[in-house]
Motif scaffolding. Structure first.
Motif, PDB file in Angstrom:
ATOM      1  N   GLN A 126      -1.690  -7.813   5.083  1.00  0.00           N
ATOM      2  CA  GLN A 126      -1.483  -7.991   3.646  1.00  0.00           C
ATOM      3  C   GLN A 126      -0.202  -7.263   3.218  1.00  0.00           C
ATOM      4  O   GLN A 126       0.111  -6.186   3.716  1.00  0.00           O
ATOM      5  N   ILE A 127       0.531  -7.876   2.299  1.00  0.00           N
ATOM      6  CA  ILE A 127       1.753  -7.240   1.794  1.00  0.00           C
ATOM      7  C   ILE A 127       1.382  -5.985   1.020  1.00  0.00           C
ATOM      8  O   ILE A 127       0.479  -5.986   0.196  1.00  0.00           O
ATOM      9  N   ALA A 146       0.560   3.062  -2.246  1.00  0.00           N
ATOM     10  CA  ALA A 146       0.806   1.698  -1.781  1.00  0.00           C
ATOM     11  C   ALA A 146      -0.196   0.798  -2.485  1.00  0.00           C
ATOM     12  O   ALA A 146      -1.319   1.215  -2.772  1.00  0.00           O
ATOM     13  N   ALA A 147       0.232  -0.410  -2.800  1.00  0.00           N
ATOM     14  CA  ALA A 147      -0.657  -1.352  -3.483  1.00  0.00           C
ATOM     15  C   ALA A 147      -0.239  -2.773  -3.147  1.00  0.00           C
ATOM     16  O   ALA A 147       0.938  -3.046  -2.907  1.00  0.00           O
ATOM     17  N   PRO A 148      -1.186  -3.704  -3.149  1.00  0.00           N
ATOM     18  CA  PRO A 148      -0.869  -5.098  -2.860  1.00  0.00           C
ATOM     19  C   PRO A 148      -0.347  -5.850  -4.091  1.00  0.00           C
ATOM     20  O   PRO A 148       0.098  -6.979  -3.976  1.00  0.00           O
ATOM     21  N   TYR A 149      -0.419  -5.220  -5.261  1.00  0.00           N
ATOM     22  CA  TYR A 149      -0.062  -5.903  -6.504  1.00  0.00           C
ATOM     23  C   TYR A 149       1.434  -6.197  -6.585  1.00  0.00           C
ATOM     24  O   TYR A 149       2.256  -5.395  -6.138  1.00  0.00           O
ATOM     25  N   PRO A 150       1.797  -7.320  -7.190  1.00  0.00           N
ATOM     26  CA  PRO A 150       3.222  -7.615  -7.372  1.00  0.00           C
ATOM     27  C   PRO A 150       3.843  -6.653  -8.385  1.00  0.00           C
ATOM     28  O   PRO A 150       3.146  -6.079  -9.224  1.00  0.00           O
ATOM     29  N   ARG A 151       5.153  -6.469  -8.299  1.00  0.00           N
ATOM     30  CA  ARG A 151       5.848  -5.607  -9.256  1.00  0.00           C
ATOM     31  C   ARG A 151       5.746  -6.210 -10.643  1.00  0.00           C
ATOM     32  O   ARG A 151       5.747  -7.416 -10.817  1.00  0.00           O
ATOM     33  N   GLY A 152       5.654  -5.365 -11.644  1.00  0.00           N
ATOM     34  CA  GLY A 152       5.553  -5.832 -13.016  1.00  0.00           C
ATOM     35  C   GLY A 152       5.388  -4.667 -13.967  1.00  0.00           C
ATOM     36  O   GLY A 152       5.813  -3.548 -13.682  1.00  0.00           O
ATOM     37  N   ILE A 175       8.838  -2.889   0.439  1.00  0.00           N
ATOM     38  CA  ILE A 175       7.735  -3.373   1.277  1.00  0.00           C
ATOM     39  C   ILE A 175       8.023  -2.961   2.722  1.00  0.00           C
ATOM     40  O   ILE A 175       9.094  -3.276   3.260  1.00  0.00           O
ATOM     41  N   PRO A 176       7.089  -2.254   3.361  1.00  0.00           N
ATOM     42  CA  PRO A 176       7.299  -1.880   4.765  1.00  0.00           C
ATOM     43  C   PRO A 176       7.388  -3.117   5.661  1.00  0.00           C
ATOM     44  O   PRO A 176       6.819  -4.167   5.359  1.00  0.00           O
ATOM     45  N   ASP A 177       8.104  -2.976   6.775  1.00  0.00           N
ATOM     46  CA  ASP A 177       8.226  -4.093   7.716  1.00  0.00           C
ATOM     47  C   ASP A 177       6.934  -4.240   8.525  1.00  0.00           C
ATOM     48  O   ASP A 177       5.959  -3.528   8.297  1.00  0.00           O
TER      49      ASP A 177
END
Length: 195
Positions: free
Chosen positions: A36-37, A76-82, A53-55
């Motif tokens: 997961q991103i 760290a979080a999976p949420y998109p930037r906003g 985002i880590p590789d």
């Protein structure tokens, strides 16, 4: 300096920080790899900054400048930037492991998941429900400097803490009982209800 990177209160990696003039260099390494991103953020009290985002190997290098202070947390979080950014810290002396933060309207809005919201029982009735990223949160409004807003007094309530009042003799006497309280005897004029 090194910070532990947390995701939902669980350590998932480390972030090494190095000062380089007006810049901060960040070297992150995720120990808990996932497909997961994940987006990594650092923060200083009530400000949150996006690193990237880590590789695939879980590594991330980033350079940021003009941070208001040395970062105190990494998340760290999976949420998109906003508008809503992942945050962790303390509110009124209470440790909050996972939350989302947004600065708006001269204040701070903090979204708390249920397990964090219960840490503020006196404020639960003052929170609003808000759904963000398909998750329901309790939204807590804070002042610009991250404090819980003070309770407003009733309009009729007065603050007597600073008043220097002198008691008079009449203040020390008990109040007179009502005329029809049944105290007294036959012929006692003050015990008549018609007086």
């Amino acid at each position: 300096m090194e910070l532990t990177v947390y995701e939902r209160g669980t350590p998932v990696g480390t972030a090494r920080l190095e000062r380089d003039g007006i810049f901060w260099n960040f070297f992150c390494e995720m120990t808990d790899l996932t497909e997961q991103i994940r987006r990594v953020y650092v923060g200083t009290a009530w400000d949150v900054f996006y690193l990237g985002i880590p590789d695939a190997a879980g590594k991330l290098s980033a350079k940021r400048r003009h941070l208001p202070a040395k970062p105190t947390f990494a998340v760290a979080a999976p949420y998109p930037r906003g508008d809503w950014l992942p945050w962790r810290g303390t509110v009124d002396g209470v440790s909050v492991e996972t939350a989302l933060l947004c600065r708006e309207d001269g204040g701070i809005r903090l979204l708390l998941p249920p397990e964090e919201a219960v840490k503020f029982p006196a404020w639960l009735e003052k929170t609003e429900k808000k759904t963000v990223f398909d998750t329901e949160f309790a939204m807590l409004s804070l002042t610009e400097d991250g404090r819980l807003p003070q309770e407003e007094k009733d309009k009729g309530e007065e603050n007597h803490e600073e008043e220097n009042t002198v008691s008079t003799f009449n203040d020390l006497l008990p109040a007179d009982p009502p005329a029809d309280d049944g105290i007294g005897g036959e012929g006692w004029e003050t015990d008549r209800p018609d007086l």
